[in-house]
Design an enzyme around this catalytic site. Structure first.
Site, short mmCIF file in Angstrom:
data_model
loop_
_atom_site.label_atom_id
_atom_site.label_comp_id
_atom_site.label_asym_id
_atom_site.label_seq_id
_atom_site.Cartn_x
_atom_site.Cartn_y
_atom_site.Cartn_z
N ASP A 80 -10.56 -28.84 -8.64
CA ASP A 80 -10.10 -30.16 -9.07
C ASP A 80 -11.12 -31.22 -8.66
O ASP A 80 -11.80 -31.08 -7.65
CB ASP A 80 -8.74 -30.48 -8.46
CG ASP A 80 -8.10 -31.66 -9.16
OD1 ASP A 80 -7.71 -31.49 -10.33
OD2 ASP A 80 -8.02 -32.75 -8.57
N GLY A 81 -11.22 -32.28 -9.45
CA GLY A 81 -12.21 -33.32 -9.18
C GLY A 81 -11.93 -34.12 -7.93
O GLY A 81 -12.85 -34.65 -7.31
N HIS A 82 -10.68 -34.26 -7.55
CA HIS A 82 -10.34 -35.12 -6.41
C HIS A 82 -9.35 -34.41 -5.51
O HIS A 82 -8.18 -34.27 -5.84
CB HIS A 82 -9.74 -36.44 -6.89
CG HIS A 82 -9.80 -37.54 -5.87
ND1 HIS A 82 -9.45 -37.35 -4.55
CD2 HIS A 82 -10.18 -38.84 -5.98
CE1 HIS A 82 -9.61 -38.50 -3.90
NE2 HIS A 82 -10.05 -39.42 -4.74
N HIS A 96 -7.39 -36.14 -12.63
CA HIS A 96 -6.56 -36.54 -11.49
C HIS A 96 -5.10 -36.10 -11.60
O HIS A 96 -4.23 -36.70 -10.97
CB HIS A 96 -6.59 -38.07 -11.30
CG HIS A 96 -7.88 -38.60 -10.75
ND1 HIS A 96 -9.04 -38.65 -11.48
CD2 HIS A 96 -8.19 -39.12 -9.55
CE1 HIS A 96 -10.00 -39.18 -10.75
NE2 HIS A 96 -9.53 -39.47 -9.57
N GLU A 102 -19.81 -43.59 -5.32
CA GLU A 102 -18.95 -43.86 -4.14
C GLU A 102 -19.18 -42.81 -3.06
O GLU A 102 -18.23 -42.30 -2.45
CB GLU A 102 -17.48 -43.86 -4.56
CG GLU A 102 -17.18 -44.79 -5.74
CD GLU A 102 -15.70 -44.90 -6.05
OE1 GLU A 102 -15.03 -43.86 -6.17
OE2 GLU A 102 -15.21 -46.02 -6.17
N HIS A 149 -18.78 -37.81 -3.08
CA HIS A 149 -17.77 -38.88 -3.07
C HIS A 149 -17.03 -38.87 -1.72
O HIS A 149 -16.43 -37.87 -1.34
CB HIS A 149 -16.80 -38.63 -4.22
CG HIS A 149 -15.84 -39.74 -4.48
ND1 HIS A 149 -14.75 -39.98 -3.66
CD2 HIS A 149 -15.80 -40.67 -5.46
CE1 HIS A 149 -14.06 -41.01 -4.15
NE2 HIS A 149 -14.68 -41.45 -5.24
N CYS A 166 -6.52 -47.91 -5.61
CA CYS A 166 -6.17 -46.88 -4.63
C CYS A 166 -6.01 -47.44 -3.23
O CYS A 166 -5.16 -46.99 -2.46
CB CYS A 166 -7.24 -45.79 -4.62
SG CYS A 166 -8.93 -46.40 -4.56
N CYS A 167 -6.86 -48.44 -2.89
CA CYS A 167 -6.90 -48.88 -1.50
C CYS A 167 -5.64 -49.62 -1.04
O CYS A 167 -5.12 -49.31 0.05
CB CYS A 167 -8.13 -49.75 -1.24
SG CYS A 167 -9.70 -48.93 -1.61
N CYS A 194 -10.32 -46.75 1.42
CA CYS A 194 -9.72 -45.41 1.38
C CYS A 194 -10.56 -44.40 2.15
O CYS A 194 -10.02 -43.41 2.65
CB CYS A 194 -9.56 -44.91 -0.05
SG CYS A 194 -8.22 -45.71 -0.96
ZN LIG Z 1 -9.58 -46.81 -2.42
#
Ligand SMILES: [Zn+2]
Length: 637
Positions: A192-194, A144, A307, A255, A399-400, A325
């Site tokens: 990148d993973g995200h 990340h 997710e 995801h 994160c949310c 999110c």
């Molecule tokens: Zn979130």
């Protein structure tokens, strides 16, 4: 290119691929009503709460340790810095909305800390600085680093736009220089993973005019689809959007948040390049999502496992993931699709997602948050700590909450767009809209009532077009100008277009009939078979234990043929329209101690007529914990 000093999260004034031009962040001011209330709670309760949580969860200590101001171990997950940046972005939008010495001071303290945590070479990430020194850029699938960098960039752009203060932007640009030195054509290629850096780099390009940032965003997008990451037992390239190249994707997969941050970045790239194949693939994916992978709430991500999106029509109600999110990501993507095309279907999904999937993610107090948003709950505690029927003050993966904060703080951004040719109203709310040469007041009780009265307070002398979205859920919309019915009907893009030489004091009355109604789901969705949901305009409703004392929610059925009764209740749940439906409480006592039995061995017991009291889904779980369901079994008459 000179970006406006007060643009919102997305600035399309100069974007060649944009059909619509975003307005100044201060252009829309909510004036009473649901959004003014939610924004006030966000500012007065959520932001101070968030700052306290960043302290107690260790986010700020991680930065202090990275800065050498404190000793200790890194706490939390690898992406802790991103929560600080999202909070700063939310604070920036709030400062732009209404100046605040307190928010300025808090923000500047954080910015000073972030500056101190930055390395001499511009690198900035407290996890890799404190917990894994010497290992930066070694685990792009899970680390990340670029994700955190993206949130830093977005916060920095927002802060500069809000205040004119360049300090955070200078920090972000130093880090981006460091990233440019590592990644790009002729340098390191990676997936990148995200996703997140892509949309951030495009916004940085919009803000600075430096083409290399747009090129790096394009480079990162072009790296996708080579199956580089996601090779271990629980991952797969699909989970990381690395299975197919961005331009060849036909569906959203893996995801959910990552998938939609990626499509958001791709849509941003389209807005700056106008590259048709990119818009075509995004349109295909968006259509696939709304036709087969979307909850009625606008929530996305059916599976707790990874997710992720499920298969088409895999939309369980009780096991819905629907991460808050994910809803926000969907709004960000649809917003860019709307800006690219001017088509109302994107504004429709923004509306549905905002009022249901996202708003349910935060309590009415602004200090409790859902990570997972199921559409049915038995009212029992959830031991996985992310779902259940009670929001939490914060999450280990948080994160949310700050994502909700930045969205609510910038909500005015999504209401209207405009340029010299006219003004487009995408979302209805009691509000003041001030665009170049035009100012109007929007009076409405929306979303509780579909009548909207727009009064022109200022206008330029030359003719221009006022475009009003006709929501996809609405039939029979009508509009009157200065008391006279017009024959205008919505164009194929879903907007009523009123072109004329306007004068000050002109009044436009839009009537969007909004009867409460029962809706059915596609028969291929297993979890909703034989059930209906209740909707009022953009709002999805649910029934909750607190309104049905002494009755098990699972024993309730609805008489879907009987009329629904709506009643405004100002003292219920901060003011909601409650919908009452005729129904039955069925006797399930013959099933005691049995899960299965031969058909016909337990004749149906007596049923008792009851009134079902439905509340907006967003307002559930704000009283005592209990069961809830959106989809209600339909009684056999
Ligand atoms: Zn979130």
């Amino acid at each position: 290119m000179t970006a406006k000093a007060t643009a919102g999260p997305v600035e399309t004034a100069q974007s060649p691929g944009a059909a619509l031009k975003t307005l100044d962040i201060r252009a829309v001011t909510f004036d009473g009503g649901l959004w003014a209330r939610r924004q006030a709670v966000n500012r007065e309760a959520a932001l101070p709460h968030g700052l306290r949580m960043l302290e107690t969860a260790g986010n700020l200590d991680n930065l202090r340790i990275a800065a050498g101001r404190k000793t200790g171990r890194f706490r939390g997950r690898v992406f802790m810095d991103s929560d600080v940046y999202k909070w700063l972005e939310a604070a920036a939008f709030e400062i732009a909305r209404v100046p605040s010495e307190e928010l300025r001071t808090s923000s500047e303290t954080l910015i000073e800390l972030v500056a101190a945590a930055q390395g001499d070479d511009g690198y900035l990430n407290s996890y890799y600085t404190v917990a894994e020194p010497g290992r930066r850029w070694t685990d792009l699938a899970h680390g990340h680093e670029l994700y955190c960098a993206g949130h830093l960039i977005q916060a920095a752009v927002a802060y500069r736009r809000a205040t004119g203060d360049e300090r955070l932007l200078t920090i972000a640009r130093r880090f981006v220089d460091c990233i440019h030195a590592v990644f790009g054509p002729g340098r390191r290629a990676t997936t990148d993973g995200h996703a997140e850096i892509e949309m951030a780099l495009v916004e940085l390009y919009r803000e600075t005019g430096e083409r290399r940032h747009l090129d790096l965003a394009a480079f990162f997008l072009d790296q996708r689809g080579r199956g580089r990451i996601g090779q271990n037992r629980y991952d797969s390239p699909a989970a990381f959007q690395d299975r197919v190249p961005v331009r060849e994707a036909t569906t959203v997969e893996g995801h959910a948040v990552r998938a939609l941050y990626l499509t958001t970045g791709a849509a941003d790239l389209y807005l700056e390049t106008g590259e048709t194949p990119l818009l075509e693939t995004l349109t295909r994916q968006w259509q696939d999502m709304v036709e087969s992978k979307l909850y009625i709430t606008g929530g996305v991500g059916a599976r707790h496992l990874a997710e992720s999106f499920g298969q088409p029509y895999e939309l369980p109600s009780d096991l819905a993931y629907g991460e808050t999110c994910g809803g926000i990501a969907s709004i960000m993507w649809s917003w860019r699709m709307l800006l690219a095309t001017g088509h109302a279907r994107y504004a429709d999904l923004i509306e549905r997602t905002l009022y249901n999937a996202v708003l349910a993610g935060v309590s009415l107090t602004g200090e409790q948050y859902f990570y997972v948003n199921p559409l049915a709950s038995n009212g029992e505690a959830e031991h996985l700590h992310r779902g259940g029927c009670q929001r939490k003050a914060w999450h280990f993966v948080a994160c949310c909450p700050p994502n909700v904060m930045r969205l609510l703080a910038s909500l005015g951004h999504y209401v209207a767009t405009g340029d010299a040719s006219g003004l487009q109203i995408h979302q209805y709310a009691a509000a003041h809209v001030v665009a170049p040469d035009v100012a109007l007041r929007m009076e409405t009780a929306y979303p509780w009532d579909g009548r909207v009265r727009l009064t022109l307070e200022e206008t330029s002398a030359r003719p221009w077009t006022l475009a009003l979205r006709v929501p996809g859920w609405c039939t029979g919309a009508s509009v009157r100008v200065n008391g006279r019915e017009t024959t205008s009907s919505a164009t194929p893009s879903g907007y009523l277009r009123l072109e004329r030489a306007w004068t000050r004091g002109d009044v436009v009355e839009l009537d969007l009939p909004m009867p409460a109604q029962c809706v059915a789901a596609h028969p291929w969705i297993e979890s909703t078979r034989g059930c209906v949901a209740i909707e009022l305009g953009p709002l999805v409703y649910c029934i909750e234990q607190a309104d049905h004392p002494g009755t098990r929610i699972a024993d309730l059925e609805i008489d879907a043929a009987a009329p629904l009764q709506s009643a405004w209740e100002p003292d219920t749940l901060d003011g909601v329209t409650v919908i009452r439906a005729r129904g039955w409480e069925v006797d399930t006592s013959a099933w005691r101690h049995r899960l299965y039995r031969p058909l016909g061995s337990a004749p149906p017991g007596p049923r008792r007529p009851v009134t079902l009291n439905a509340i907006p889904y967003y307002a559930w779980a704000n009283r005592e914990p209990g069961a809830m369901r959106v989809w209600i079994p339909r009684a056999q008459n």
